[in-house]
Write a protein that holds these residues in place. Structure first.
Motif, PDB file in Angstrom:
ATOM      1  N   PHE A 199      38.771  22.937  -2.059  1.00  0.00           N
ATOM      2  CA  PHE A 199      37.268  23.071  -1.732  1.00  0.00           C
ATOM      3  C   PHE A 199      36.768  23.701  -2.983  1.00  0.00           C
ATOM      4  O   PHE A 199      37.239  24.302  -4.003  1.00  0.00           O
ATOM      5  CB  PHE A 199      37.062  23.722  -0.680  1.00  0.00           C
ATOM      6  N   SER A 200      35.230  23.526  -2.900  1.00  0.00           N
ATOM      7  CA  SER A 200      34.615  23.688  -4.227  1.00  0.00           C
ATOM      8  C   SER A 200      33.091  24.257  -3.820  1.00  0.00           C
ATOM      9  O   SER A 200      32.518  23.929  -2.588  1.00  0.00           O
ATOM     10  CB  SER A 200      34.332  22.709  -4.989  1.00  0.00           C
ATOM     11  N   ASN A 201      32.486  24.925  -4.682  1.00  0.00           N
ATOM     12  CA  ASN A 201      30.942  25.212  -4.385  1.00  0.00           C
ATOM     13  C   ASN A 201      30.167  24.245  -5.552  1.00  0.00           C
ATOM     14  O   ASN A 201      30.335  24.461  -6.878  1.00  0.00           O
ATOM     15  CB  ASN A 201      30.623  26.697  -4.898  1.00  0.00           C
ATOM     16  N   MET A 202      29.376  23.070  -5.107  1.00  0.00           N
ATOM     17  CA  MET A 202      29.044  22.382  -5.919  1.00  0.00           C
ATOM     18  C   MET A 202      27.671  22.947  -6.860  1.00  0.00           C
ATOM     19  O   MET A 202      27.514  22.313  -7.694  1.00  0.00           O
ATOM     20  CB  MET A 202      28.313  21.263  -4.982  1.00  0.00           C
ATOM     21  N   ARG A 203      27.379  24.274  -6.097  1.00  0.00           N
ATOM     22  CA  ARG A 203      26.111  24.757  -7.165  1.00  0.00           C
ATOM     23  C   ARG A 203      26.601  24.996  -8.601  1.00  0.00           C
ATOM     24  O   ARG A 203      25.885  24.931  -9.589  1.00  0.00           O
ATOM     25  CB  ARG A 203      26.235  25.968  -6.487  1.00  0.00           C
ATOM     26  N   TRP A 204      27.863  24.914  -8.771  1.00  0.00           N
ATOM     27  CA  TRP A 204      28.668  25.123 -10.308  1.00  0.00           C
ATOM     28  C   TRP A 204      29.007  24.018 -10.809  1.00  0.00           C
ATOM     29  O   TRP A 204      29.843  23.942 -11.787  1.00  0.00           O
ATOM     30  CB  TRP A 204      29.571  26.434 -10.248  1.00  0.00           C
ATOM     31  N   GLY A 205      28.527  23.078 -10.326  1.00  0.00           N
ATOM     32  CA  GLY A 205      29.040  21.558 -10.710  1.00  0.00           C
ATOM     33  C   GLY A 205      30.074  20.778  -9.531  1.00  0.00           C
ATOM     34  O   GLY A 205      30.492  21.377  -8.956  1.00  0.00           O
ATOM     35  N   SER A 206      29.810  19.564  -9.996  1.00  0.00           N
ATOM     36  CA  SER A 206      30.554  18.676  -8.932  1.00  0.00           C
ATOM     37  C   SER A 206      31.971  18.830  -9.233  1.00  0.00           C
ATOM     38  O   SER A 206      32.597  18.928 -10.563  1.00  0.00           O
ATOM     39  CB  SER A 206      30.010  17.091  -9.064  1.00  0.00           C
ATOM     40  N   ALA A 207      32.758  18.787  -8.109  1.00  0.00           N
ATOM     41  CA  ALA A 207      34.294  18.805  -8.464  1.00  0.00           C
ATOM     42  C   ALA A 207      34.828  17.253  -8.292  1.00  0.00           C
ATOM     43  O   ALA A 207      36.166  17.414  -8.551  1.00  0.00           O
ATOM     44  CB  ALA A 207      34.865  19.675  -7.345  1.00  0.00           C
ATOM     45  N   ASP A 208      34.171  16.262  -8.273  1.00  0.00           N
ATOM     46  CA  ASP A 208      34.715  15.069  -8.370  1.00  0.00           C
ATOM     47  C   ASP A 208      35.505  14.945  -9.535  1.00  0.00           C
ATOM     48  O   ASP A 208      34.953  15.100 -10.689  1.00  0.00           O
ATOM     49  CB  ASP A 208      33.431  14.000  -8.482  1.00  0.00           C
ATOM     50  N   GLY A 209      36.722  14.318  -9.676  1.00  0.00           N
ATOM     51  CA  GLY A 209      37.557  14.201 -10.933  1.00  0.00           C
ATOM     52  C   GLY A 209      38.618  15.421 -11.014  1.00  0.00           C
ATOM     53  O   GLY A 209      39.270  15.182 -11.704  1.00  0.00           O
ATOM     54  N   PHE A 210      38.377  16.365 -10.237  1.00  0.00           N
ATOM     55  CA  PHE A 210      39.309  17.429 -10.177  1.00  0.00           C
ATOM     56  C   PHE A 210      40.702  16.780  -9.824  1.00  0.00           C
ATOM     57  O   PHE A 210      40.865  16.120  -8.869  1.00  0.00           O
ATOM     58  CB  PHE A 210      38.672  18.461  -9.325  1.00  0.00           C
ATOM     59  N   SER A 211      41.778  17.564 -10.582  1.00  0.00           N
ATOM     60  CA  SER A 211      43.119  17.229 -10.035  1.00  0.00           C
ATOM     61  C   SER A 211      43.987  18.177 -10.413  1.00  0.00           C
ATOM     62  O   SER A 211      43.803  19.076 -11.517  1.00  0.00           O
ATOM     63  CB  SER A 211      43.318  15.702 -10.689  1.00  0.00           C
ATOM     64  N   PHE A 212      44.856  18.585  -9.572  1.00  0.00           N
ATOM     65  CA  PHE A 212      45.869  19.622  -9.673  1.00  0.00           C
ATOM     66  C   PHE A 212      47.372  19.116  -9.093  1.00  0.00           C
ATOM     67  O   PHE A 212      47.172  18.577  -7.824  1.00  0.00           O
ATOM     68  CB  PHE A 212      45.496  20.923  -8.855  1.00  0.00           C
ATOM     69  N   TYR A 213      48.222  18.963  -9.879  1.00  0.00           N
ATOM     70  CA  TYR A 213      49.437  18.540  -9.204  1.00  0.00           C
ATOM     71  C   TYR A 213      50.811  18.991 -10.080  1.00  0.00           C
ATOM     72  O   TYR A 213      50.720  19.274 -11.058  1.00  0.00           O
ATOM     73  CB  TYR A 213      49.404  17.037  -9.327  1.00  0.00           C
ATOM     74  N   GLY A 218      63.216  21.955 -13.187  1.00  0.00           N
ATOM     75  CA  GLY A 218      61.907  22.275 -13.671  1.00  0.00           C
ATOM     76  C   GLY A 218      61.093  21.157 -13.254  1.00  0.00           C
ATOM     77  O   GLY A 218      61.323  19.882 -12.872  1.00  0.00           O
ATOM     78  N   ALA A 219      59.769  21.725 -13.427  1.00  0.00           N
ATOM     79  CA  ALA A 219      58.415  20.874 -13.113  1.00  0.00           C
ATOM     80  C   ALA A 219      57.528  21.298 -13.833  1.00  0.00           C
ATOM     81  O   ALA A 219      57.520  22.490 -14.511  1.00  0.00           O
ATOM     82  CB  ALA A 219      58.272  20.933 -11.543  1.00  0.00           C
ATOM     83  N   GLN A 220      56.438  20.531 -13.795  1.00  0.00           N
ATOM     84  CA  GLN A 220      55.162  20.779 -14.623  1.00  0.00           C
ATOM     85  C   GLN A 220      53.957  20.658 -13.760  1.00  0.00           C
ATOM     86  O   GLN A 220      53.840  20.079 -12.967  1.00  0.00           O
ATOM     87  CB  GLN A 220      54.932  19.493 -15.741  1.00  0.00           C
ATOM     88  N   LEU A 221      53.304  21.868 -14.000  1.00  0.00           N
ATOM     89  CA  LEU A 221      51.850  22.073 -13.189  1.00  0.00           C
ATOM     90  C   LEU A 221      50.995  21.546 -14.123  1.00  0.00           C
ATOM     91  O   LEU A 221      50.856  21.853 -15.273  1.00  0.00           O
ATOM     92  CB  LEU A 221      51.757  23.394 -12.895  1.00  0.00           C
ATOM     93  N   ALA A 281      53.564  15.850  -6.845  1.00  0.00           N
ATOM     94  CA  ALA A 281      53.102  16.359  -5.471  1.00  0.00           C
ATOM     95  C   ALA A 281      51.702  16.946  -5.797  1.00  0.00           C
ATOM     96  O   ALA A 281      51.514  17.837  -6.785  1.00  0.00           O
ATOM     97  CB  ALA A 281      54.104  17.252  -5.233  1.00  0.00           C
ATOM     98  N   THR A 282      50.559  16.962  -4.970  1.00  0.00           N
ATOM     99  CA  THR A 282      49.647  17.729  -5.041  1.00  0.00           C
ATOM    100  C   THR A 282      49.449  18.549  -3.883  1.00  0.00           C
ATOM    101  O   THR A 282      50.700  18.718  -3.059  1.00  0.00           O
ATOM    102  CB  THR A 282      48.265  16.625  -4.925  1.00  0.00           C
ATOM    103  N   SER A 283      48.664  19.364  -3.584  1.00  0.00           N
ATOM    104  CA  SER A 283      48.449  20.327  -2.538  1.00  0.00           C
ATOM    105  C   SER A 283      48.947  19.517  -1.262  1.00  0.00           C
ATOM    106  O   SER A 283      48.302  18.496  -1.004  1.00  0.00           O
ATOM    107  CB  SER A 283      46.719  20.647  -2.591  1.00  0.00           C
TER     108      SER A 283
END
Ligand SMILES: [Zn+2]
Ligand SMILES: [Zn+2]
Length: 348
Positions: free
Chosen positions: A255-269, A288-291, A277-279
């Motif tokens: 989740f995001s606050n768009m007031r500080w910029g669109s989060a479109d394109g964000f990725s975390f896995y 071992g794994a890489q975040l 694997a994502t959220s």
């Protein structure tokens, strides 16, 4: 609608919207129109104690925007506000929180504790509606961030006017209290965290003037909840609705606050030799794994492991090797303001 980033299709929406069926100030169709203009991929309505908009056939696709309708239950003391989606009916008003949470679970509904840590006490006319009974069982998750709660918590008699005219500026982020609680809960089970707009477009009196606080349009450019799917969302309503609900149940969410910029394109896995694997997803960390994270604007990226920060990086890319199992989530902050918060990835 939506966009594909790495292995996931992401869709951005607004959760917890009121209409004239309870204490909102615009009817469903008008609010949907505003949401479509704001390019919302989905909208989740929740009026107090009524499913009337759903019963008259208000759910469906409106253009590219998926509209689903649940309701907000409260107990007789007007505490324990609970967002119920996918429930067959409105439960009796005399039930206790434990009873309506259990009833929702028994019916396979999706239940989210609304503004669970509201503590505002500065203005008598806006009392808090917190969650007290944490022994309840059967809820899907919690509203980690509620736009109206945070706004009202920062409201005093003296800043009413600037706060009313630029309501998004004052948002900082979810409280440390609720983030800690959310992490603790997820070390025991799986509980989705969402951001709710709690949109009403209240009219408040400022001396001789009546001013709309947080027009729907402003809400829809502020707190967004984003879902992640391996397959694109269906164009058929019931399938799309089920995909949305399943993503929330699985915690495939940020989740995001768009007031500080669109989060479109964000990725975390997380990645290992076998896959990603994502959220809301699980991956083996044996060997071992890489975040990895990629964000659309410079920010401070903090990785939180089992409730404790393990790394903080400035920039737009993060690569962090991990060997410890547990739950990992990412927070992105811009100029001291909370911007993007992921749900947990489970490394096992
Ligand atoms: Zn509420
Ligand atoms: Zn509400």
């Amino acid at each position: 609608m939506g966009r594909k980033v790495d292995d996931w299709h992401q869709y951005s929406g607004a959760i917890h919207i009121h209409t004239t069926e309870s204490d909102g100030t615009k009817p469903l169709e008008d609010v949907v129109k505003i949401g479509r203009k704001a390019d919302l991929d989905f909208m989740m309505f929740a009026d107090h104690m009524t499913l009337s908009n759903r019963e008259r056939g208000g759910e469906g696709f409106y253009g590219d925007t998926l509209v689903v309708i649940g309701y907000e239950h409260n107990d007789e003391a007007d505490t324990h506000h609970y967002l119920l989606f996918d429930s067959p009916r409105v439960y009796p008003a005399n039930m206790s929180a434990a009873e309506y949470v259990a009833a929702g679970a028994a019916d396979g509904a999706l239940g989210i504790m609304a503004h669970p840590d509201e503590i505002r006490d500065t203005l008598e006319e806006f009392p808090p509606y917190p969650w007290h009974d944490w022994s309840v069982e059967g809820y899907t998750g919690l509203e980690v961030w509620n736009q109206m709660s945070e706004w009202m918590e920062r409201l005093t008699r003296w800043n009413k006017l600037p706060m009313a005219f630029s309501p998004r500026k004052s948002m900082v982020g979810p409280t440390d209290r609720i983030l800690k609680k959310w992490d603790e809960l997820n070390m025991e089970g799986r509980f989705v965290g969402i951001a709710g707009v709690d949109a009403h477009e209240f009219q408040i009196k400022l001396g001789p003037f009546t001013v709309p606080v947080f027009p729907y349009k402003v809400h829809f450019h502020s707190l967004r909840t984003h879902i992640l799917l391996r397959e694109p969302i269906s164009r058929e309503f019931t399938q799309a609705r089920d995909q949305l609900y399943q993503a929330l149940r699985d915690c495939r969410v940020f989740f995001s606050n768009m007031r500080w910029g669109s989060a479109d394109g964000f990725s975390f896995y997380a990645r290992n030799d076998d896959g990603t694997a994502t959220s809301g997803e699980d991956l083996s960390v044996a060997g071992g794994a890489q975040l990895r994270a990629s964000v659309p604007h410079e920010s401070t990226m903090r990785v939180i492991h089992n409730g404790k920060q393990v790394v903080s990086v400035e920039g737009t890319e993060l690569n962090h090797a991990v060997t410890d199992p547990g739950i990992y989530r990412l927070e992105c902050w811009r100029n001291g303001r909370g911007w993007i918060f992921s749900n947990h990835i489970r490394l096992i």
